[in-house]
Design a protein around this motif. Sequence first.
Motif, mmCIF file in Angstrom:
data_model
loop_
_atom_site.group_PDB
_atom_site.id
_atom_site.type_symbol
_atom_site.label_atom_id
_atom_site.label_comp_id
_atom_site.label_asym_id
_atom_site.label_seq_id
_atom_site.Cartn_x
_atom_site.Cartn_y
_atom_site.Cartn_z
ATOM 1 N N THR A 158 3.951 -36.659 -26.663
ATOM 2 C CA THR A 158 2.896 -37.584 -26.247
ATOM 3 C C THR A 158 2.684 -37.648 -24.741
ATOM 4 N N ASP B 38 1.081 -34.755 -35.563
ATOM 5 C CA ASP B 38 1.342 -34.635 -34.123
ATOM 6 C C ASP B 38 0.093 -34.982 -33.318
ATOM 7 N N ASP B 39 -1.083 -34.572 -33.815
ATOM 8 C CA ASP B 39 -2.329 -34.910 -33.108
ATOM 9 C C ASP B 39 -2.516 -36.413 -33.041
ATOM 10 N N ARG C 278 -0.206 -37.742 -30.354
ATOM 11 C CA ARG C 278 -0.702 -37.435 -29.017
ATOM 12 C C ARG C 278 -1.861 -38.352 -28.637
#
Length: 393
Positions: free
Chosen positions: A313, A362-363, A366
């Motif tokens: 992140t 994961d996106d 982030r």
Amino acid sequence: YDEAGRLAALHALALLDSQPEREFDPPVASAAELLRCPTAMITLIDRNRPWIKASTTPGDSELDRDIAFCDRTIRQDAPLVVDDLSIDDRFHDNPLVTEAGKRFYAGTAIHVADGAGVRQPIGTLCVLDDTPRSLNAAGHAALDHLASLAEALIAARRTALEAVRIATAGERLVSQLASNDRIFRQAERIAMIGSWRLSLGDSVLDWSENVYHIHGLPVGKKPDLAHALDFYPPHDRAEIAARIARSMETGESFDMEADFITAGGQMRRVRSAGEAEWIDGRATALVGVFQDITERHQLETQLRRSADTDALTGIANRAAFDRELDALMNTARRDGSPLLLALIDLDGFKDINDSLGHAAGDDVLRLTGVALAQPWLRGCFAARIGGEPFFKV
């Protein structure tokens, strides 16, 4: 008579077995002319041989010491004069008399001072003839004067050789110093380091070549102390000036790092360390080193950031959060200021991973990190402390 001391004084001259030197020809030529003898010589008496440095007649340059008339001459204080060698009990059976036909000998010792200043007999000035004769008072005086001249020539030669030795040693030293200086300058450039000196009496600042390079200045274009501080950001100047002033007053050493702006406007990080130079118990100058540590500082900063940052992140990780929360709580207790701690959990995050895959998850993480770092949240501290939990302080 000190044979060991005499030999040491002789060998120190480096005169034995030396090449012919014109300076020694006039004394022997004058001796032969004034005393009306065909042969005049300057001999040096080595351990086992007399060696002839100069002579008016050609022949061997050395012979056995056992048969040399000059060996007896150096052992006595007065000149040795023998009118007729063939009837003298000391020499009548000497090969130089019986075979070489010598009949007259007159010689006086040549002295030089040894290391302790003691005059040592190292050889003789002598004359020989195949015909018996006597030596009058004028002859004695001439022999003494010419021996003194020979001593002066030897002393002058020794002084000249010592001067050459000193000059040669000086040249070697200068060459070595120049070589060391080149190595030192290369080491300075490789290490991005230079040296400086600040005279306390007149505040004159001296820099080595690489200090100029770090500042981005031509070599020789040196600012005074006040203007040298202008290369630092305003918030660092006061502390640096205070460190220098304290060292100038007390002589204590310092070692500090600071941001730095070169003459060309480049941002760098430098380290400066200094200590007092003492003469007769009094601090007369500050001396030290100045080093460009930009690359090291950037690496250390990057490593610290990596250790404190969540790789996915880009915001703080659990370790950084624990330290920051502890510090903020201590500040809140001390000042009585409010402190807000928010826990942010992503509902349904497991379903996103299960249905759309971990890349999509994961996106989401982030994007959450980007949202928590928005400008309107400036002054807050955001961290990811696990899988999907986030904290905001």
